[in-house]
Design a protein around this motif. Structure first.
Motif, PDB file in Angstrom:
ATOM      1  N   MET A 294      12.803  -0.510  -6.272  1.00 31.23           N
ATOM      2  CA  MET A 294      11.363  -0.449  -6.066  1.00 31.23           C
ATOM      3  C   MET A 294      10.739   0.099  -7.352  1.00 31.23           C
ATOM      4  SD  MET A 294       9.266   1.387  -2.948  1.00 31.23           S
ATOM      5  CE  MET A 294       9.851   0.284  -1.693  1.00 31.23           C
ATOM      6  N   SER A 295       9.671  -0.519  -7.791  1.00 31.90           N
ATOM      7  CA  SER A 295       9.045  -0.117  -9.047  1.00 31.90           C
ATOM      8  C   SER A 295       8.265   1.190  -8.883  1.00 31.90           C
ATOM      9  CB  SER A 295       8.084  -1.211  -9.524  1.00 31.90           C
ATOM     10  OG  SER A 295       6.941  -1.265  -8.688  1.00 31.90           O
ATOM     11  N   THR A 296       7.906   1.793 -10.003  1.00 27.39           N
ATOM     12  CA  THR A 296       7.131   3.027  -9.994  1.00 27.39           C
ATOM     13  C   THR A 296       5.789   2.809  -9.316  1.00 27.39           C
ATOM     14  OG1 THR A 296       8.202   3.699 -12.051  1.00 27.39           O
ATOM     15  CG2 THR A 296       6.169   4.839 -11.464  1.00 27.39           C
ATOM     16  N   GLU A 297       5.171   1.679  -9.576  1.00 21.82           N
ATOM     17  CA  GLU A 297       3.877   1.360  -8.958  1.00 21.82           C
ATOM     18  C   GLU A 297       4.010   1.235  -7.436  1.00 21.82           C
ATOM     19  OE1 GLU A 297      -0.142   0.818  -8.752  1.00 21.82           O
ATOM     20  OE2 GLU A 297       1.033   1.344 -10.522  1.00 21.82           O
ATOM     21  N   GLU A 298       5.079   0.594  -6.982  1.00 16.61           N
ATOM     22  CA  GLU A 298       5.302   0.467  -5.536  1.00 16.61           C
ATOM     23  C   GLU A 298       5.543   1.833  -4.898  1.00 16.61           C
ATOM     24  OE1 GLU A 298       7.379  -3.765  -4.637  1.00 16.61           O
ATOM     25  OE2 GLU A 298       8.492  -2.439  -5.989  1.00 16.61           O
ATOM     26  N   LYS A 299       6.255   2.696  -5.592  1.00  8.86           N
ATOM     27  CA  LYS A 299       6.488   4.051  -5.076  1.00  8.86           C
ATOM     28  C   LYS A 299       5.176   4.822  -4.996  1.00  8.86           C
ATOM     29  CE  LYS A 299      11.176   4.376  -6.874  1.00  8.86           C
ATOM     30  NZ  LYS A 299      12.047   5.028  -7.859  1.00  8.86           N
ATOM     31  N   ARG A 300       4.340   4.666  -6.010  1.00  8.65           N
ATOM     32  CA  ARG A 300       3.039   5.337  -6.022  1.00  8.65           C
ATOM     33  C   ARG A 300       2.185   4.826  -4.864  1.00  8.65           C
ATOM     34  NH1 ARG A 300       1.220   4.190 -11.117  1.00  8.65           N
ATOM     35  NH2 ARG A 300       2.639   5.750 -11.876  1.00  8.65           N
ATOM     36  N   ASN A 301       2.196   3.514  -4.641  1.00  9.84           N
ATOM     37  CA  ASN A 301       1.429   2.940  -3.531  1.00  9.84           C
ATOM     38  C   ASN A 301       1.960   3.419  -2.188  1.00  9.84           C
ATOM     39  OD1 ASN A 301      -0.205   1.544  -5.304  1.00  9.84           O
ATOM     40  ND2 ASN A 301       0.978  -0.349  -5.157  1.00  9.84           N
ATOM     41  N   LEU A 302       3.265   3.529  -2.077  1.00 10.92           N
ATOM     42  CA  LEU A 302       3.872   4.018  -0.845  1.00 10.92           C
ATOM     43  C   LEU A 302       3.458   5.464  -0.589  1.00 10.92           C
ATOM     44  CD1 LEU A 302       5.737   3.676   1.582  1.00 10.92           C
ATOM     45  CD2 LEU A 302       7.672   4.185   0.080  1.00 10.92           C
ATOM     46  N   GLY A 303       3.470   6.282  -1.630  1.00 11.34           N
ATOM     47  CA  GLY A 303       3.031   7.676  -1.497  1.00 11.34           C
ATOM     48  C   GLY A 303       1.583   7.765  -1.054  1.00 11.34           C
ATOM     49  N   ALA A 304       0.728   6.909  -1.615  1.00 10.49           N
ATOM     50  CA  ALA A 304      -0.683   6.897  -1.213  1.00 10.49           C
ATOM     51  C   ALA A 304      -0.833   6.436   0.234  1.00 10.49           C
ATOM     52  CB  ALA A 304      -1.481   5.987  -2.147  1.00 10.49           C
ATOM     53  N   ALA A 305      -0.020   5.457   0.636  1.00  4.62           N
ATOM     54  CA  ALA A 305      -0.085   4.957   2.011  1.00  4.62           C
ATOM     55  C   ALA A 305       0.375   6.030   2.994  1.00  4.62           C
ATOM     56  CB  ALA A 305       0.770   3.696   2.156  1.00  4.62           C
ATOM     57  N   LEU A 306       1.347   6.843   2.605  1.00  3.51           N
ATOM     58  CA  LEU A 306       1.798   7.921   3.473  1.00  3.51           C
ATOM     59  C   LEU A 306       0.660   8.884   3.804  1.00  3.51           C
ATOM     60  CD1 LEU A 306       5.272   8.755   1.898  1.00  3.51           C
ATOM     61  CD2 LEU A 306       4.876   7.955   4.225  1.00  3.51           C
ATOM     62  N   THR A 307      -0.251   9.072   2.873  1.00  6.88           N
ATOM     63  CA  THR A 307      -1.362   9.999   3.098  1.00  6.88           C
ATOM     64  C   THR A 307      -2.346   9.472   4.133  1.00  6.88           C
ATOM     65  OG1 THR A 307      -2.752   9.109   1.324  1.00  6.88           O
ATOM     66  CG2 THR A 307      -1.201  10.870   0.742  1.00  6.88           C
ATOM     67  N   ARG A 308      -2.319   8.178   4.409  1.00  3.94           N
ATOM     68  CA  ARG A 308      -3.244   7.579   5.379  1.00  3.94           C
ATOM     69  C   ARG A 308      -2.677   7.536   6.795  1.00  3.94           C
ATOM     70  NH1 ARG A 308      -3.587   3.612   1.237  1.00  3.94           N
ATOM     71  NH2 ARG A 308      -2.688   2.090   2.634  1.00  3.94           N
ATOM     72  N   LEU A 309      -1.428   7.947   6.964  1.00 12.62           N
ATOM     73  CA  LEU A 309      -0.813   7.920   8.291  1.00 12.62           C
ATOM     74  C   LEU A 309      -1.368   9.037   9.171  1.00 12.62           C
ATOM     75  CD1 LEU A 309       2.957   7.378   7.437  1.00 12.62           C
ATOM     76  CD2 LEU A 309       1.349   5.695   8.325  1.00 12.62           C
ATOM     77  N   ASP A 310      -1.403   8.768  10.474  1.00 12.25           N
ATOM     78  CA  ASP A 310      -1.777   9.849  11.386  1.00 12.25           C
ATOM     79  C   ASP A 310      -0.596  10.815  11.478  1.00 12.25           C
ATOM     80  OD1 ASP A 310       0.042   8.914  13.353  1.00 12.25           O
ATOM     81  OD2 ASP A 310      -1.476   7.692  14.311  1.00 12.25           O
ATOM     82  N   PRO A 311      -0.813  12.022  11.982  1.00 12.61           N
ATOM     83  CA  PRO A 311       0.240  13.046  11.966  1.00 12.61           C
ATOM     84  C   PRO A 311       1.545  12.623  12.646  1.00 12.61           C
ATOM     85  CG  PRO A 311      -1.852  14.052  12.466  1.00 12.61           C
ATOM     86  CD  PRO A 311      -2.075  12.570  12.453  1.00 12.61           C
ATOM     87  N   GLU A 312       1.465  11.933  13.771  1.00  7.34           N
ATOM     88  CA  GLU A 312       2.689  11.502  14.455  1.00  7.34           C
ATOM     89  C   GLU A 312       3.491  10.537  13.591  1.00  7.34           C
ATOM     90  OE1 GLU A 312       1.744   9.915  18.282  1.00  7.34           O
ATOM     91  OE2 GLU A 312       0.798  11.769  18.936  1.00  7.34           O
ATOM     92  N   ASP A 313       2.804   9.573  12.986  1.00 13.31           N
ATOM     93  CA  ASP A 313       3.491   8.605  12.131  1.00 13.31           C
ATOM     94  C   ASP A 313       4.017   9.266  10.861  1.00 13.31           C
ATOM     95  OD1 ASP A 313       3.155   6.479  13.879  1.00 13.31           O
ATOM     96  OD2 ASP A 313       1.239   5.883  12.992  1.00 13.31           O
ATOM     97  N   LEU A 314       3.272  10.225  10.341  1.00 12.75           N
ATOM     98  CA  LEU A 314       3.736  10.945   9.150  1.00 12.75           C
ATOM     99  C   LEU A 314       5.021  11.706   9.465  1.00 12.75           C
ATOM    100  CD1 LEU A 314       3.281  11.737   6.226  1.00 12.75           C
ATOM    101  CD2 LEU A 314       1.834  13.599   7.025  1.00 12.75           C
ATOM    102  N   ASN A 315       5.067  12.345  10.625  1.00 17.48           N
ATOM    103  CA  ASN A 315       6.291  13.039  11.029  1.00 17.48           C
ATOM    104  C   ASN A 315       7.448  12.058  11.161  1.00 17.48           C
ATOM    105  OD1 ASN A 315       5.213  15.614  11.077  1.00 17.48           O
ATOM    106  ND2 ASN A 315       4.557  15.441  13.196  1.00 17.48           N
ATOM    107  N   ARG A 316       7.205  10.882  11.713  1.00 19.98           N
ATOM    108  CA  ARG A 316       8.255   9.871  11.852  1.00 19.98           C
ATOM    109  C   ARG A 316       8.726   9.401  10.473  1.00 19.98           C
ATOM    110  NH1 ARG A 316      12.688   8.305  12.630  1.00 19.98           N
ATOM    111  NH2 ARG A 316      13.082   6.107  12.936  1.00 19.98           N
ATOM    112  N   ALA A 317       7.803   9.226   9.547  1.00 21.35           N
ATOM    113  CA  ALA A 317       8.173   8.818   8.189  1.00 21.35           C
ATOM    114  C   ALA A 317       9.071   9.874   7.540  1.00 21.35           C
ATOM    115  CB  ALA A 317       6.921   8.590   7.344  1.00 21.35           C
ATOM    116  N   LEU A 318       8.742  11.145   7.749  1.00 19.12           N
ATOM    117  CA  LEU A 318       9.567  12.213   7.190  1.00 19.12           C
ATOM    118  C   LEU A 318      10.939  12.246   7.848  1.00 19.12           C
ATOM    119  CD1 LEU A 318       6.886  15.021   6.850  1.00 19.12           C
ATOM    120  CD2 LEU A 318       7.797  13.542   5.053  1.00 19.12           C
TER     121      LEU A 318
END
Length: 115
Positions: free
Chosen positions: A1-25
């Motif tokens: 995965m490229s650096t840009e894709e990782k950055r986009n993934l990190g930004a997308a993680l910030t938009r998750l609701d708390p339950e989904d964020l916990n599941r991602a972790l």
């Protein structure tokens, strides 16, 4: 995965609701036993994750955001009010996690630019 894709993934993680964020972790913790998904503050180093974990996260986040988008346009119910309260209660943890992700990304960028 490229650096840009990782950055986009990190930004997308910030938009998750708390339950989904916990599941991602939890997804990260499944392949990285030393990662504490339930800690008060989490430092998620995207570069240290395996390709497998990153792709699982990407698929999960994409699906979760799609569901969030669909559910945000409907009629509000008592469950929605309870969800709003839960989101407010978890917002501090979410901010801390997002801040940690951003700090890690900034540190990585600085290290790469110094090379």
């Amino acid at each position: 995965m490229s650096t840009e894709e990782k950055r986009n993934l990190g930004a997308a993680l910030t938009r998750l609701d708390p339950e989904d964020l916990n599941r991602a972790l939890e997804i990260v913790a499944e392949t990285n036993p030393s990662f504490l998904a339930n800690a008060q503050e989490v430092d998620l180093d995207m570069d240290a994750q395996s390709e497998y974990t990153l792709w699982r996260l990407k698929v999960f986040v994409k699906d979760a955001l799609k569901v969030q988008g669909r559910s945000s346009g409907g009629i509000r119910s008592n469950n929605d009010d309870n969800n709003d309260k839960n989101k407010k209660n978890n917002s501090k943890r979410r901010r801390e996690i997002c801040d940690a992700i951003v700090k890690t990304a900034v540190k990585r960028t600085k290290k790469l630019s110094n090379l």
